[in-house]
Design a protein around this motif. Structure first.
Motif, PDB file in Angstrom:
ATOM      1  N   UNK A   9      -0.985 -10.216  -0.219  1.00 16.29           N
ATOM      2  CA  UNK A   9      -1.708 -11.089  -1.327  1.00 16.29           C
ATOM      3  C   UNK A   9      -1.213 -10.219  -2.708  1.00 16.29           C
ATOM      4  N   UNK A  10      -1.448  -9.003  -2.634  1.00 14.82           N
ATOM      5  CA  UNK A  10      -0.809  -8.145  -3.877  1.00 14.82           C
ATOM      6  C   UNK A  10       0.509  -8.582  -4.317  1.00 14.82           C
ATOM      7  N   UNK A  11       1.590  -8.664  -3.087  1.00 12.95           N
ATOM      8  CA  UNK A  11       2.892  -8.802  -3.373  1.00 12.95           C
ATOM      9  C   UNK A  11       3.144 -10.092  -4.139  1.00 12.95           C
ATOM     10  N   UNK A  12       2.274 -11.041  -3.516  1.00 13.17           N
ATOM     11  CA  UNK A  12       2.559 -12.602  -4.024  1.00 13.17           C
ATOM     12  C   UNK A  12       1.923 -12.746  -5.210  1.00 13.17           C
ATOM     13  N   UNK A  13       0.943 -11.824  -5.691  1.00 13.41           N
ATOM     14  CA  UNK A  13       0.368 -11.916  -7.140  1.00 13.41           C
ATOM     15  C   UNK A  13       0.997 -11.027  -8.120  1.00 13.41           C
ATOM     16  N   UNK A  14       2.108 -10.427  -7.635  1.00 14.59           N
ATOM     17  CA  UNK A  14       2.747  -9.341  -8.390  1.00 14.59           C
ATOM     18  C   UNK A  14       1.920  -8.222  -8.843  1.00 14.59           C
ATOM     19  N   UNK A  15       0.908  -7.697  -7.909  1.00 14.54           N
ATOM     20  CA  UNK A  15       0.156  -6.792  -8.421  1.00 14.54           C
ATOM     21  C   UNK A  15       0.705  -5.265  -7.246  1.00 14.54           C
ATOM     22  N   UNK A  16       0.203  -4.202  -7.734  1.00 13.85           N
ATOM     23  CA  UNK A  16       0.685  -3.188  -6.775  1.00 13.85           C
ATOM     24  C   UNK A  16      -0.094  -3.017  -5.729  1.00 13.85           C
ATOM     25  N   UNK A  17      -1.416  -3.150  -5.656  1.00 14.30           N
ATOM     26  CA  UNK A  17      -2.564  -3.256  -4.897  1.00 14.30           C
ATOM     27  C   UNK A  17      -3.895  -3.855  -5.320  1.00 14.30           C
ATOM     28  N   UNK A  18      -4.453  -4.272  -4.291  1.00 12.80           N
ATOM     29  CA  UNK A  18      -5.730  -4.811  -4.573  1.00 12.80           C
ATOM     30  C   UNK A  18      -7.144  -3.999  -4.286  1.00 12.80           C
ATOM     31  N   UNK A  19      -8.280  -4.228  -4.872  1.00 14.54           N
ATOM     32  CA  UNK A  19      -9.553  -3.526  -4.645  1.00 14.54           C
ATOM     33  C   UNK A  19      -9.855  -3.669  -3.203  1.00 14.54           C
ATOM     34  N   UNK A  20     -10.240  -2.779  -2.473  1.00 15.79           N
ATOM     35  CA  UNK A  20     -10.737  -2.925  -0.905  1.00 15.79           C
ATOM     36  C   UNK A  20     -11.641  -4.124  -0.832  1.00 15.79           C
ATOM     37  N   UNK A  21     -11.759  -4.825   0.037  1.00 11.85           N
ATOM     38  CA  UNK A  21     -12.756  -5.994   0.604  1.00 11.85           C
ATOM     39  C   UNK A  21     -13.080  -5.527   1.967  1.00 11.85           C
ATOM     40  N   UNK A  22     -13.966  -4.807   2.070  1.00 13.21           N
ATOM     41  CA  UNK A  22     -14.522  -4.513   3.603  1.00 13.21           C
ATOM     42  C   UNK A  22     -15.251  -5.603   3.981  1.00 13.21           C
ATOM     43  N   UNK A  23     -14.842  -5.732   5.609  1.00 13.89           N
ATOM     44  CA  UNK A  23     -15.334  -6.837   6.237  1.00 13.89           C
ATOM     45  C   UNK A  23     -15.240  -6.473   7.880  1.00 13.89           C
ATOM     46  N   UNK A  24     -15.906  -7.176   8.568  1.00 13.07           N
ATOM     47  CA  UNK A  24     -15.806  -7.109   9.874  1.00 13.07           C
ATOM     48  C   UNK A  24     -14.290  -6.962  10.468  1.00 13.07           C
ATOM     49  N   UNK A  25     -13.269  -7.518   9.696  1.00 11.67           N
ATOM     50  CA  UNK A  25     -12.116  -7.454  10.267  1.00 11.67           C
ATOM     51  C   UNK A  25     -11.490  -5.931  10.348  1.00 11.67           C
ATOM     52  N   UNK A  26     -12.060  -5.194   9.506  1.00  9.30           N
ATOM     53  CA  UNK A  26     -11.666  -3.447   9.445  1.00  9.30           C
ATOM     54  C   UNK A  26     -12.199  -3.173  10.745  1.00  9.30           C
ATOM     55  N   UNK A  27     -13.415  -3.233  11.173  1.00  9.53           N
ATOM     56  CA  UNK A  27     -13.826  -2.689  12.128  1.00  9.53           C
ATOM     57  C   UNK A  27     -13.199  -3.122  13.435  1.00  9.53           C
ATOM     58  N   UNK A  28     -12.865  -4.040  13.713  1.00  7.73           N
ATOM     59  CA  UNK A  28     -12.110  -5.199  14.790  1.00  7.73           C
ATOM     60  C   UNK A  28     -10.553  -4.306  14.741  1.00  7.73           C
ATOM     61  N   UNK A  29      -9.985  -4.004  13.429  1.00  7.36           N
ATOM     62  CA  UNK A  29      -8.705  -3.396  13.427  1.00  7.36           C
ATOM     63  C   UNK A  29      -8.830  -2.003  13.836  1.00  7.36           C
TER      64      UNK A  29
END
Ligand code: GLN
Length: 230
Positions: A197-217
């Protein structure tokens, strides 16, 4: 407006990689980014996009997808700056040649110096790799093995599974990123979804977006690390 194009799901949707588009769209939406997920149908002109997603597919459909993308001027879109995130058949298609059915050899899109030949056996199972300091988890299911040119940067280093050749996985050539990992890989690896997402927006990084996906990861990484040690 960020335009995410899921390329030919009828041909490149066999392994559930359409989920990558849904994940990108949702993570953008939750951050208040104006985003559109567009389905590119094989019978229609290729929609304009900021990022094109290529998924996995069977041998025949992947050959057809190459022909359609050639005709649609896909390479020009990429040369003009569109980002590409490709998985498995998508990866193979971006290279100069691939051979997946018998010994027949097909010409790829030629956007990256990579050649896929038929491996002695099919790689089916967990794929665990490292991308810099991050762990990427997924699964693979392919009959090809890929050799990247001397100047091409691999996407990841293989910890478990085959990827390209048992040592490295995929490639990263400018804004063309490719891996053998299904999952969908962006659902399994939220950090990677944000990197795309960051690369496609031309940004170096994005602010974290904690979600259940992090725990599953985290739990998936633990399970695979343990299995690798056994
Ligand atoms: N058809 C290709 C192969 O078997 C790609 C399969 C896939 O996309 N999972 O190598």
């Amino acid at each position: 407006m960020l335009r995410i194009v899921q390329v030919y799901p009828e041909l490149l949707g066999t392994y559930g990689d359409g989920g990558n588009g849904l994940v990108l769209k949702e993570r953008a939406r939750r951050r208040g980014i104006d985003v559109e997920l567009i389905r590119a149908d094989m019978d229609d002109p290729l929609p304009a996009g900021d990022v094109y997603l290529l998924g996995g597919g069977e041998d025949g459909p992947q050959r057809l997808a190459v022909a359609l993308l050639e005709e649609a001027g896909f390479s020009r879109r990429v040369a003009n700056g569109a980002m590409v995130f490709a998985v498995c058949a998508g990866l193979q298609m971006l290279g100069s040649r691939f051979s997946v059915q018998g010994d027949d050899e097909y010409v790829g899109l030629g956007l990256v110096d990579a050649v896929t030949t038929r491996a002695p056996s099919r790689a089916v199972g967990d794929l665990m790799t490292t991308v810099g300091a991050s762990t990427m988890v997924g699964f693979e299911n392919h009959g090809g093995e890929t050799t990247i040119g001397a100047g091409v940067e691999p996407f990841a280093t293989v910890v478990r599974g085959r990827g390209n050749d048992g040592r490295v996985d995929g490639f990263r050539a400018g804004r063309i990123w490719a891996t053998y990992a299904h999952g969908p890989v962006l659902a399994l690896n939220p950090w990677l979804a944000d990197a795309v997402l960051a690369e496609s927006l031309g940004l170096s990084e994005l602010a974290p977006l904690p979600s259940v996906a992090d725990r599953l990861y985290e739990s998936r990484c633990r399970a695979l690390t343990k299995r690798s040690a056994d």
